[in-house]
Design a protein around this motif. Structure first.
Motif, PDB file in Angstrom:
ATOM      1  N   SER A 121       0.830  -1.201   0.000  1.00  0.00           N
ATOM      2  CA  SER A 121       0.000   0.000   0.000  1.00  0.00           C
ATOM      3  C   SER A 121       0.864   1.251   0.000  1.00  0.00           C
ATOM      4  CB  SER A 121      -0.900  -0.013   1.243  1.00  0.00           C
ATOM      5  OG  SER A 121      -0.130  -0.185   2.413  1.00  0.00           O
ATOM      6  N   PRO A 122       0.261   2.420  -0.200  1.00  0.00           N
ATOM      7  CA  PRO A 122       1.042   3.664  -0.206  1.00  0.00           C
ATOM      8  C   PRO A 122       1.788   3.867   1.114  1.00  0.00           C
ATOM      9  CG  PRO A 122      -1.167   4.046  -1.065  1.00  0.00           C
ATOM     10  CD  PRO A 122      -1.168   2.660  -0.505  1.00  0.00           C
ATOM     11  N   LEU A 123       2.963   4.456   1.043  1.00  0.00           N
ATOM     12  CA  LEU A 123       3.772   4.731   2.229  1.00  0.00           C
ATOM     13  C   LEU A 123       3.260   5.998   2.914  1.00  0.00           C
ATOM     14  CD1 LEU A 123       7.285   3.860   0.808  1.00  0.00           C
ATOM     15  CD2 LEU A 123       6.334   2.925   2.938  1.00  0.00           C
ATOM     16  N   ALA A 135       5.458   8.655   5.393  1.00  0.00           N
ATOM     17  CA  ALA A 135       6.586   7.726   5.378  1.00  0.00           C
ATOM     18  C   ALA A 135       7.313   7.773   4.038  1.00  0.00           C
ATOM     19  CB  ALA A 135       6.099   6.308   5.665  1.00  0.00           C
ATOM     20  N   GLU A 136       6.595   8.050   2.962  1.00  0.00           N
ATOM     21  CA  GLU A 136       7.208   8.156   1.636  1.00  0.00           C
ATOM     22  C   GLU A 136       8.220   9.296   1.592  1.00  0.00           C
ATOM     23  OE1 GLU A 136       5.961   9.048  -3.031  1.00  0.00           O
ATOM     24  OE2 GLU A 136       4.422   8.498  -1.571  1.00  0.00           O
ATOM     25  N   ILE A 137       7.855  10.441   2.160  1.00  0.00           N
ATOM     26  CA  ILE A 137       8.766  11.585   2.206  1.00  0.00           C
ATOM     27  C   ILE A 137      10.000  11.242   3.044  1.00  0.00           C
ATOM     28  CG2 ILE A 137       9.041  13.941   3.076  1.00  0.00           C
ATOM     29  CD1 ILE A 137       6.083  14.406   2.351  1.00  0.00           C
ATOM     30  N   VAL A 138       9.787  10.584   4.180  1.00  0.00           N
ATOM     31  CA  VAL A 138      10.900  10.219   5.059  1.00  0.00           C
ATOM     32  C   VAL A 138      11.897   9.323   4.328  1.00  0.00           C
ATOM     33  CG1 VAL A 138      11.543   8.962   7.151  1.00  0.00           C
ATOM     34  CG2 VAL A 138       9.527  10.447   7.159  1.00  0.00           C
ATOM     35  N   LEU A 139      11.399   8.284   3.671  1.00  0.00           N
ATOM     36  CA  LEU A 139      12.287   7.329   3.011  1.00  0.00           C
ATOM     37  C   LEU A 139      13.010   7.919   1.808  1.00  0.00           C
ATOM     38  CD1 LEU A 139      10.146   4.054   3.107  1.00  0.00           C
ATOM     39  CD2 LEU A 139      12.124   4.615   4.510  1.00  0.00           C
ATOM     40  N   ASN A 140      12.368   8.827   1.113  1.00  0.00           N
ATOM     41  CA  ASN A 140      12.949   9.365  -0.117  1.00  0.00           C
ATOM     42  C   ASN A 140      13.787  10.622   0.087  1.00  0.00           C
ATOM     43  OD1 ASN A 140      11.995   7.511  -2.185  1.00  0.00           O
ATOM     44  ND2 ASN A 140       9.941   8.290  -1.742  1.00  0.00           N
ATOM     45  N   GLU A 141      13.664  11.293   1.225  1.00  0.00           N
ATOM     46  CA  GLU A 141      14.324  12.589   1.382  1.00  0.00           C
ATOM     47  C   GLU A 141      15.323  12.679   2.534  1.00  0.00           C
ATOM     48  OE1 GLU A 141      11.573  15.834   1.348  1.00  0.00           O
ATOM     49  OE2 GLU A 141      10.556  15.147  -0.484  1.00  0.00           O
ATOM     50  N   LEU A 142      15.191  11.849   3.552  1.00  0.00           N
ATOM     51  CA  LEU A 142      16.115  11.953   4.678  1.00  0.00           C
ATOM     52  C   LEU A 142      17.444  11.266   4.369  1.00  0.00           C
ATOM     53  CD1 LEU A 142      13.564  12.956   6.101  1.00  0.00           C
ATOM     54  CD2 LEU A 142      14.273  11.663   8.116  1.00  0.00           C
ATOM     55  N   ILE A 170      19.024   2.448  -3.350  1.00  0.00           N
ATOM     56  CA  ILE A 170      17.954   2.078  -4.269  1.00  0.00           C
ATOM     57  C   ILE A 170      17.160   3.289  -4.730  1.00  0.00           C
ATOM     58  CG2 ILE A 170      15.724   0.874  -4.374  1.00  0.00           C
ATOM     59  CD1 ILE A 170      16.985  -1.396  -2.810  1.00  0.00           C
ATOM     60  N   ARG A 171      16.942   4.260  -3.824  1.00  0.00           N
ATOM     61  CA  ARG A 171      16.116   5.412  -4.199  1.00  0.00           C
ATOM     62  C   ARG A 171      16.796   6.309  -5.235  1.00  0.00           C
ATOM     63  NH1 ARG A 171      16.577   8.836   1.498  1.00  0.00           N
ATOM     64  NH2 ARG A 171      18.387  10.112   0.908  1.00  0.00           N
ATOM     65  N   GLU A 172      18.101   6.155  -5.428  1.00  0.00           N
ATOM     66  CA  GLU A 172      18.790   6.904  -6.480  1.00  0.00           C
ATOM     67  C   GLU A 172      18.306   6.476  -7.863  1.00  0.00           C
ATOM     68  OE1 GLU A 172      22.900   6.216  -5.840  1.00  0.00           O
ATOM     69  OE2 GLU A 172      23.048   7.492  -4.055  1.00  0.00           O
ATOM     70  N   GLU A 173      17.871   5.231  -7.958  1.00  0.00           N
ATOM     71  CA  GLU A 173      17.366   4.708  -9.229  1.00  0.00           C
ATOM     72  C   GLU A 173      15.848   4.783  -9.306  1.00  0.00           C
ATOM     73  OE1 GLU A 173      19.415   3.804 -11.587  1.00  0.00           O
ATOM     74  OE2 GLU A 173      21.214   4.084 -10.342  1.00  0.00           O
ATOM     75  N   GLN A 174      15.191   4.507  -8.182  1.00  0.00           N
ATOM     76  CA  GLN A 174      13.726   4.435  -8.169  1.00  0.00           C
ATOM     77  C   GLN A 174      13.208   4.857  -6.801  1.00  0.00           C
ATOM     78  OE1 GLN A 174      11.839   3.407 -10.892  1.00  0.00           O
ATOM     79  NE2 GLN A 174       9.987   3.937  -9.762  1.00  0.00           N
ATOM     80  N   PHE A 176      10.889   5.349  -3.508  1.00  0.00           N
ATOM     81  CA  PHE A 176       9.993   4.444  -2.791  1.00  0.00           C
ATOM     82  C   PHE A 176       8.557   4.970  -2.867  1.00  0.00           C
ATOM     83  CE2 PHE A 176      14.025   3.137  -1.232  1.00  0.00           C
ATOM     84  CZ  PHE A 176      13.876   1.815  -0.822  1.00  0.00           C
ATOM     85  N   LYS A 177       7.627   4.068  -3.223  1.00  0.00           N
ATOM     86  CA  LYS A 177       6.223   4.449  -3.361  1.00  0.00           C
ATOM     87  C   LYS A 177       5.296   3.653  -2.451  1.00  0.00           C
ATOM     88  CE  LYS A 177       6.417   7.619  -6.638  1.00  0.00           C
ATOM     89  NZ  LYS A 177       5.982   9.024  -6.341  1.00  0.00           N
ATOM     90  N   THR A 178       5.603   2.372  -2.249  1.00  0.00           N
ATOM     91  CA  THR A 178       4.698   1.510  -1.498  1.00  0.00           C
ATOM     92  C   THR A 178       5.410   0.790  -0.352  1.00  0.00           C
ATOM     93  OG1 THR A 178       5.052  -0.525  -2.779  1.00  0.00           O
ATOM     94  CG2 THR A 178       3.465   1.079  -3.666  1.00  0.00           C
ATOM     95  N   THR A 179       4.595   0.251   0.553  1.00  0.00           N
ATOM     96  CA  THR A 179       5.150  -0.525   1.657  1.00  0.00           C
ATOM     97  C   THR A 179       5.867  -1.769   1.127  1.00  0.00           C
ATOM     98  OG1 THR A 179       3.013  -1.650   1.908  1.00  0.00           O
ATOM     99  CG2 THR A 179       3.432   0.263   3.311  1.00  0.00           C
ATOM    100  N   GLY A 180       5.393  -2.284  -0.009  1.00  0.00           N
ATOM    101  CA  GLY A 180       6.041  -3.436  -0.619  1.00  0.00           C
ATOM    102  C   GLY A 180       7.473  -3.131  -1.033  1.00  0.00           C
TER     103      GLY A 180
END
Length: 309
Positions: A121-123, A135-142, A170-174, A176-180
């Motif tokens: 599901s969405p982060l 959580a999406e912002i946290v994982l992609n920006e911190l 990993i986030r340099e390439e793609q 994070f969008k979902t909990t999966g």
């Protein structure tokens, strides 16, 4: 209501709160209204004020408590605003306060909320859907350092640094969008299908949820506010679900029970300790085997209770 969330240790909460006719009681985390319903059913002529920052929870609580609507007021706000909101209503003291710090079954089982690692599901992970941080912002920006600290401080995860490093790579390439997406990274570090892997996923998701909602930062002050607004003989009950929360509750209760140093204006030599609480539980109580079997959510609960002196 029971489909929304089964109230944990309901009988014990009611017994410790011991509601009395005419009293004002606060459910600081009303959720689906299960604990509040029990309080209202247990004693006639009490007034209940329920707080929750989750609008969905308040809608469910409204349905659950509808038969008692003339004795209930629901407020959409985090419990950090409890003292202020009560002051707005000219309420200076209350007879009892209940905190249930857990995530509701409904929140865990609603995919779009993003609280569960079992659902792709969405982060999100916001308790208050109007807040900006997800959580999406946290994982992609911190930064890696910041993520490591979150996972270690709020999840007590020993693989915090390795997982944070993998996320940043990993986030340099793609992004994070979902909990999966997050689950795949965790499993790539600690493995899949083991009990240890399951515990790591639980700790990482817990850490993110705590950070997104600033749960620990606001808890200590909210407990102190709650103790201050209790009337003499009033009681406070707290249900916590992990060691970080329980440690804060234990320390706040112990400090209030032992007393703070009070120095007389007349003489600095004339000092006494002013105690605010009497502990009703020296050690935290836990759910029994029957309740855990009927409601696995209660497995990790710790209940602490105290009475205002």
């Amino acid at each position: 209501m029971r489909d929304y969330h089964i109230p944990v240790m309901l009988k014990q909460c009611i017994n410790f709160i011991a509601p009395k006719p005419g009293g004002i009681y606060v459910d600081a985390t009303i959720g689906g209204g299960g604990h509040s319903l029990g309080l209202l059913e247990s004693c006639p002529d009490i007034h209940l004020i329920g707080f929750d920052q989750d609008s969905e929870a308040l809608l469910e609580a409204h349905k659950t408590l509808f038969p008692y609507q003339d004795r209930v007021e629901l407020i959409q706000a985090n419990f950090s605003r409890m003292r202020t909101e009560l002051a707005f209503r000219q309420i200076k003291t209350v007879s009892g306060i209940l905190f249930d710090l857990g995530v509701s079954s409904h929140q865990l089982e609603t995919p779009e909320r993003g609280f569960s690692f079992d659902l792709d599901s969405p982060l999100d992970m916001r308790m208050d859907q109007s807040s900006d941080l997800t959580a999406e912002i946290v994982l992609n920006e911190l930064s890696q350092k910041a993520l490591t600290r979150i996972f270690y401080d709020y999840g007590e995860e020993l693989n915090a640094s390795r997982i944070a490093g993998k996320i940043v790579k990993i986030r340099e390439e793609q992004p994070f969008k979902t909990t999966g997406d997050l689950v795949k990274v965790i499993e790539s570090v600690v493995g899949k299908g083991t009990k240890a892997s399951l515990k790591t996923k639980a700790r990482i998701f817990q850490a993110l949820r705590i950070y997104v909602n600033q749960e620990l930062e606001i808890l200590e002050q909210a407990l102190k506010d709650a103790i201050n607004i209790l009337e003499p003989g009033g009681r406070i009950v707290v249900l916590s679900y992990h060691s970080l929360e329980d440690r804060i509750v234990k320390n706040v209760f112990r400090s209030a029970a032992e007393g703070e140093e009070q120095t007389s204006e007349a003489s600095f030599l004339n000092s006494t300790k002013k105690r605010k609480l009497q502990l009703l539980t020296r050690k935290p109580l836990q759910a029994d085997a029957e309740e855990i079997n009927n409601n696995p959510h209660s497995r990790s609960v710790k209940l602490r209770a105290a009475e205002k002196i």
